[in-house]
Structure formats: structure tokens, C-alpha cells
Write a protein that holds these residues in place. Sequence first.
Motif, short mmCIF file in Angstrom:
data_model
loop_
_atom_site.label_atom_id
_atom_site.label_comp_id
_atom_site.label_asym_id
_atom_site.label_seq_id
_atom_site.Cartn_x
_atom_site.Cartn_y
_atom_site.Cartn_z
N ALA A 140 0.99 -1.18 0.21
CA ALA A 140 -0.25 0.05 0.12
C ALA A 140 0.84 1.16 -0.06
O ALA A 140 0.61 2.28 -0.64
N ALA A 141 1.97 1.41 0.61
CA ALA A 141 2.85 2.31 0.77
C ALA A 141 3.56 2.55 -0.37
O ALA A 141 3.48 3.80 -0.92
N VAL A 142 4.06 1.64 -1.29
CA VAL A 142 4.50 1.59 -2.51
C VAL A 142 3.61 2.17 -3.60
O VAL A 142 3.93 3.06 -4.30
N MET A 143 2.40 1.92 -3.22
CA MET A 143 1.23 2.24 -4.16
C MET A 143 1.11 3.82 -4.06
O MET A 143 0.90 4.68 -5.03
N ILE A 144 1.06 4.35 -2.75
CA ILE A 144 0.87 5.60 -2.29
C ILE A 144 2.26 6.44 -3.01
O ILE A 144 1.76 7.43 -3.76
N ILE A 145 3.19 6.02 -2.96
CA ILE A 145 4.53 6.70 -3.54
C ILE A 145 4.41 6.66 -5.07
O ILE A 145 4.57 7.54 -5.63
N GLY A 146 3.78 5.57 -5.56
CA GLY A 146 3.80 5.79 -7.11
C GLY A 146 2.60 6.72 -7.46
O GLY A 146 2.84 7.62 -8.51
N GLY A 147 1.78 6.76 -6.67
CA GLY A 147 0.61 7.92 -6.98
C GLY A 147 1.28 9.35 -6.78
O GLY A 147 0.86 10.35 -7.75
N LEU A 148 2.00 9.64 -5.73
CA LEU A 148 2.73 10.81 -5.53
C LEU A 148 3.67 11.00 -6.84
O LEU A 148 3.61 12.29 -7.25
N LEU A 149 4.33 10.03 -7.43
CA LEU A 149 5.29 10.16 -8.40
C LEU A 149 4.53 10.69 -9.63
O LEU A 149 4.81 11.48 -10.41
#
Length: 106
Positions: A89-98
Motif C-alpha cells: 500500500a505504501a509503495v502504491m501511495i509513492i507511485g501515486g505521488l510520483l
Amino acid sequence: MAWFSLIIAGILEVVWAFSMKQSEGFTKVGASVVTIITVVASFLLLSYSMKSLPLGTAYTIWTGIGAIGAFAVGIAFLGEPAGTLRILAAVMIIGGLLLMKLSSAA
């Protein structure tokens, strides 16, 4: 300068979230004072960054930094679990931020 301010605002969001947890419902004065000061500073820097960044971009990045930072601080300092799904989930949030950053013209 807006992006720098936004990143600092996000970091301060992590600080106030952690200090709020440490304040134990605002019953500990020191942690409560840190919470209040960093909340105000975070909002001021967010407001400054919104002068030139789109609302959706600025707010998403600010909350994302706060979410990921609070997640990391919880694991590192509060013994919160770091399960596979939470990390995904954290990796997906980071992807969304990028993606939000890349899609911003500012």
C-alpha cells in the motif's frame, strides 16, 4: 521554491502526527506544544506552496508525504507492523505521488 516549501510542509506533517501521538491526547505539554507549532508551520508552508502549485497536486503531495512518513515513523519508532500488504500500500501511495508530480506543469 514552492516544491521545497511543500516538501518541508509534508515533513512537518509527519512531525506533528508523531508528536500528537506522543502527547497522549494532549495531556503531555511538551509534545502538545510541538504538535501545535508544527501544525501551524506545516499549514503555512502548504498555503505558500499553493500560491503557485495546483490545489490537487499540492494537497495530494502534502498528505502523501505525511501518510508515508507517519507509516515509516510508526514502524521505526512505535513498533507498528510492517506487513507485506501495508508495504505494498505504501509503495502504491509513492507511485501515486510520483505520477502526481510528473503530471504537474509547475
